[in-house]
Design an enzyme around this catalytic site. Structure first.
Site, short mmCIF file in Angstrom:
data_model
loop_
_atom_site.label_atom_id
_atom_site.label_comp_id
_atom_site.label_asym_id
_atom_site.label_seq_id
_atom_site.Cartn_x
_atom_site.Cartn_y
_atom_site.Cartn_z
N GLY A 55 -30.82 0.14 -16.10
CA GLY A 55 -30.27 -0.95 -16.77
C GLY A 55 -30.88 -2.06 -17.38
O GLY A 55 -31.93 -2.39 -16.72
N CYS A 82 -35.37 2.31 -11.58
CA CYS A 82 -35.69 0.90 -12.28
C CYS A 82 -34.75 -0.26 -11.74
O CYS A 82 -34.87 -0.72 -10.86
CB CYS A 82 -35.81 1.23 -13.81
SG CYS A 82 -36.62 0.13 -14.74
N TYR A 83 -33.80 -0.44 -12.71
CA TYR A 83 -32.73 -1.42 -12.18
C TYR A 83 -32.13 -1.14 -10.89
O TYR A 83 -31.92 -1.97 -9.98
CB TYR A 83 -31.60 -1.83 -13.17
CG TYR A 83 -30.70 -2.48 -12.82
CD1 TYR A 83 -30.81 -3.93 -12.98
CD2 TYR A 83 -29.59 -2.34 -12.25
CE1 TYR A 83 -30.01 -4.87 -12.49
CE2 TYR A 83 -28.48 -3.31 -11.63
CZ TYR A 83 -28.56 -4.37 -12.18
OH TYR A 83 -27.69 -5.41 -11.42
N HIS A 169 -39.36 5.68 -14.80
CA HIS A 169 -38.17 6.49 -15.15
C HIS A 169 -38.69 7.95 -15.16
O HIS A 169 -39.20 8.74 -16.15
CB HIS A 169 -37.74 6.45 -16.52
CG HIS A 169 -36.91 5.06 -16.62
ND1 HIS A 169 -35.90 4.80 -16.71
CD2 HIS A 169 -37.67 3.62 -16.96
CE1 HIS A 169 -35.57 3.70 -16.72
NE2 HIS A 169 -36.50 3.00 -17.08
N GLU A 171 -36.57 10.43 -15.49
CA GLU A 171 -35.79 11.32 -16.22
C GLU A 171 -36.55 11.73 -17.78
O GLU A 171 -35.85 12.48 -18.44
CB GLU A 171 -34.56 10.95 -16.29
CG GLU A 171 -34.18 9.50 -16.96
CD GLU A 171 -34.75 8.41 -16.08
OE1 GLU A 171 -35.41 8.35 -15.30
OE2 GLU A 171 -34.16 7.19 -16.45
N ASP A 227 -17.55 23.06 -31.60
CA ASP A 227 -16.74 22.39 -30.53
C ASP A 227 -15.44 23.04 -30.56
O ASP A 227 -15.03 23.57 -29.42
CB ASP A 227 -16.81 21.20 -30.61
CG ASP A 227 -18.17 20.47 -30.56
OD1 ASP A 227 -19.10 21.28 -30.16
OD2 ASP A 227 -18.28 19.12 -31.00
N LYS A 368 -23.84 19.38 -25.89
CA LYS A 368 -23.57 20.04 -26.80
C LYS A 368 -24.41 21.46 -26.56
O LYS A 368 -23.88 22.31 -26.86
CB LYS A 368 -24.39 19.60 -28.07
CG LYS A 368 -24.24 20.01 -29.32
CD LYS A 368 -22.82 19.92 -29.81
CE LYS A 368 -22.69 20.51 -31.32
NZ LYS A 368 -21.44 20.00 -31.82
#
Ligand code: XMP
Length: 512
Positions: A55, A82-83, A169, A171, A227, A368
């Site tokens: 964050g 991290c945060y 991070h 990710e 969609d 998506k």
């Protein structure tokens, strides 16, 4: 109750969605909740592990985002990123140093203590750092398990309590084996064994929809886009004829689009699609209008008018189906707080009060690419699933000036040639969007021995990841030449083709 394997508490990092994406790529079902979610609400999801995201703020700032301390007493493993790491450090009695110096970029990770978190991870693997504050004093019971040149506490753990934290991070793609660390956390530390598969998810959704809908009817507006097509196909699979699928032909569609949508739904999927032919109404209202915003408003209102008229013909409609996706949901419920929740009507642009139907949003947990997978499972053809986005106001915002039938026909032909050439050359799948724009600019040309004074078409082809920013596609010159030659030769009334070489920002993708 649906079981969520891993809950991610979102502290507002731009990367939070990526954590969920990585987990799902590992077939681990993961949901993101706002950081302030109470422990009871988290327990209701029955998770096996919790991740505290990164964050932008500092744990020492006045209005620092805090976590319900009960989260640490739920008896399930916690991983801070991290945060999230700084949060853990402070919450367990350690300290964090404020730093004006921002450590940003790649770092080499040295694993100093074996941990399940780093099982199969190479010592010296590259990770991505992006932080300014950092942990100074470790809380009791914690020890470093990895270090980097600038971070003596690149990763820490309290193995007894099963609380882990990373300064980097895992990710992001730059953390080369970050996915492995996230997988280790979920599978080896939290003990997640379930494999999240689209097929299971689909079956589960069908069950949920049946239970929710009962014997009511569901209204679903189809645009022909990915969609709404997937929503309609899914609902039909779940509730059959209780679905009222409405496709409004506004006369602003591309060449063959109405026929294609009708063929897929009526013939391939046997869905009793209702096509509302509203071409005269739309084009009548648009006649003589050239201001872009006015065009958009007219189209929005007319769509609702037509949709409403059709809905009134059907008794017992209790629900309205929408193709809201997970990124829209996160955008509206995340750290911005409850006041900004629900922009659910954004897809249909505000419906009249009497249409106060309950919403069904069966894609609201999907990204998506997952929606595309679901569409393929439901039997939608890949030509429909892999289509470029197409704006609601259609070709009206691709004709500069007022919109009329001859111009629409001209643009449709040029657009179809462009798409044809892009598909043949393989560039269609490599680009985000490609279309022709009719410029309302006439210029002098010469064809054979005759002087011409005809229309100009602009070709716009862009590359983008999400449409928020875009760059014009660097198409090979011979392809551009073929597109131009074919449009000028085959479409009567066009004698000049130009290529749009602007990026977004400062230009937008559409011209109006
Ligand atoms: P711009 O032109 O803003 O477009 O760079 C970004 C993306 O959004 C699409 N777009 C729309 N989609 N209704 C839609 O459903 C609209 O009114 C609309 N306007 C733009 C555009 O095609 C591009 O993909």
């Amino acid at each position: 109750m649906k079981h969520v394997s891993i809950v991610v508490l979102d502290f507002g990092s731009q990367y939070t969605q990526l954590i969920a994406r990585r987990m799902r790529e590992e077939k681990i079902y993961c949901e993101i909740l706002p950081y302030y979610t109470k422990a009871d609400a988290i327990k209701a999801k029955n998770p096996q592990g919790i991740i505290l995201s990164g964050g932008p703020s500092s744990v020492y700032s006045k209005d620092a985002y805090e976590v319900d301390q009960e989260v640490y007493n739920m008896g399930i493993p916690v991983l801070g990123i991290c945060y999230g790491m700084q949060r853990i450090a402070v919450d367990f009695g350690g300290s964090v140093i404020r730093s004006d110096h921002h450590e940003y970029g790649k770092a080499e990770l040295e694993i100093v203590k074996p941990s399940l978190l780093f099982d199969d991870v190479d010592n010296g693997t590259t990770v991505w750092m992006s932080h300014s504050d950092r942990v100074d004093e470790l809380p009791e019971g914690f020890e470093p398990i990895a270090i980097s040149a600038n971070s003596p506490y690149a990763a820490i753990a309290n193995e007894d309590k099963k609380v882990y934290a990373m300064q980097f991070h895992p990710e992001v793609n730059h953390s080369v084996e970050g996915y492995l660390m996230l997988r280790n956390f979920a599978r080896k530390i939290c003990g997640v064994t379930e494999k999240w598969e689209m097929g299971h998810f689909l079956k589960e959704q069908i069950k949920i929809i049946r239970e929710k809908v009962g014997d009511g009817k569901v209204l679903c507006g189809l645009s022909g886009g990915v969609d709404s097509s997937v929503v309609a196909a899914l609902l039909y699979e779940a509730i059959g004829d209780q679905l009222v699928p409405v496709f409004v032909d506004n006369g602003l569609l591309r060449k063959g689009e109405r026929e294609q949508v009708e063929e897929v739904f009526k013939i391939n999927l046997k869905v009793p699609l209702i096509t509302v032919d509203a071409v005269d109404n739309f084009l009548g209202k648009l006649a003589g209008v050239s201001d872009p915003e006015t065009k958009r408003k007219i189209i929005g209102h007319t769509f609702i008018e037509e949709f409403e008229a059709e809905a009134k013909k059907h008794e017992g409609i209790k629900f309205l189906a929408q193709g809201t996706l997970y990124p829209d949901v996160i955008e509206s419920i995340s750290v911005k707080g409850p006041s900004e929740v629900i922009k659910s009507h954004h897809n249909v642009g505000g419906l009249p009060d009497w249409m106060d139907f309950e919403l069904i949003e069966p894609l609201r947990e999907l990204f998506k690419d997952e929606v595309r997978k679901m569409g393929l499972e439901l039997g939608l053809p890949s030509s429909m699933i892999n289509r470029h986005p197409f704006p609601g106001p259609g070709l009206a915002i691709r004709i500069m000036g007022d919109v009329n039938r001859p111009d629409l026909d001209l643009l449709r032909e040029a657009d179809a040639i462009l798409l044809d050439e892009l598909k043949a050359s393989g560039y269609y799948t490599r680009t985000w969007q490609a279309f022709a724009v009719l410029l309302n600019v006439k210029s002098v040309g010469v064809m054979g021995d005759n002087r011409t004074y005809d229309n100009t078409v602009c070709v716009r082809v862009v590359e983008a990841v999400d449409g928020m920013t875009a760059t014009f596609a660097h198409l090979p010159h011979d392809l551009l030449e073929r597109i131009s030659r074919r449009i000028i030769n085959e479409v009567d009334g066009i004698n000049r083709v130009v290529y749009d070489i602007s990026s977004k920002p400062p230009a937008t993708i559409e011209w109006e």
